[in-house]
Design an enzyme around this catalytic site. Structure first.
Site, PDB file in Angstrom:
ATOM      1  N   ARG A 180      -5.525   1.362   3.469  1.00  0.00           N
ATOM      2  CA  ARG A 180      -4.791   2.572   3.092  1.00  0.00           C
ATOM      3  C   ARG A 180      -4.066   2.388   1.767  1.00  0.00           C
ATOM      4  O   ARG A 180      -4.106   3.269   0.902  1.00  0.00           O
ATOM      5  CB  ARG A 180      -3.797   2.963   4.194  1.00  0.00           C
ATOM      6  CG  ARG A 180      -4.485   3.441   5.460  1.00  0.00           C
ATOM      7  CD  ARG A 180      -3.501   3.670   6.587  1.00  0.00           C
ATOM      8  NE  ARG A 180      -2.832   2.414   6.886  1.00  0.00           N
ATOM      9  CZ  ARG A 180      -1.563   2.289   7.263  1.00  0.00           C
ATOM     10  NH1 ARG A 180      -0.804   3.358   7.395  1.00  0.00           N
ATOM     11  NH2 ARG A 180      -1.040   1.122   7.520  1.00  0.00           N
TER      12      ARG A 180
ATOM     13  N   ASN B 254      -4.258   5.786   9.505  1.00  0.00           N
ATOM     14  CA  ASN B 254      -4.946   5.074  10.572  1.00  0.00           C
ATOM     15  C   ASN B 254      -5.139   6.010  11.757  1.00  0.00           C
ATOM     16  O   ASN B 254      -4.259   6.813  12.066  1.00  0.00           O
ATOM     17  CB  ASN B 254      -4.144   3.863  11.044  1.00  0.00           C
ATOM     18  CG  ASN B 254      -4.235   2.687  10.098  1.00  0.00           C
ATOM     19  OD1 ASN B 254      -5.129   2.602   9.261  1.00  0.00           O
ATOM     20  ND2 ASN B 254      -3.306   1.763  10.226  1.00  0.00           N
TER      21      ASN B 254
END
Length: 89
Positions: free
Chosen positions: A19, A37
């Site tokens: 990320r 996520n």
């Protein structure tokens, strides 16, 4: 032309800075959106911006950062969404 794409990235993509790396790349490409996520182990990425740069970012998602092991990236074009930045969560 501005476009928005939603991508679901599977493989070893959580706990490997996927990320944060996605955020860095998106900023370099001038894109907005997010990387989150998911409970199933995937990372969901929304990319909004110039089509050429979104395409480059979609290509990058197929590899991700060095620690990641991407198995698949499923993408779909979604209606244009306006975000002011690229967030991670």
């Amino acid at each position: 032309m501005n476009v928005s794409y939603l991508a679901h990235v599977s493989g070893l993509v959580q706990g490997v800075y996927f990320r944060a790396s996605s955020q860095q790349m998106a900023i370099e490409y001038g894109l907005s959106g997010y990387a989150h996520n998911l409970a199933d182990g995937e990372v969901e990425v929304l990319l909004c911006g110039e089509e050429e740069n979104v395409d480059k970012m979609l290509d990058w998602l197929n590899t991700g950062p060095p620690q990641a092991k991407v198995i698949a990236v499923k993408t779909k074009k979604v209606p244009w969404q306006q975000y002011n930045h690229f967030s991670i969560g």
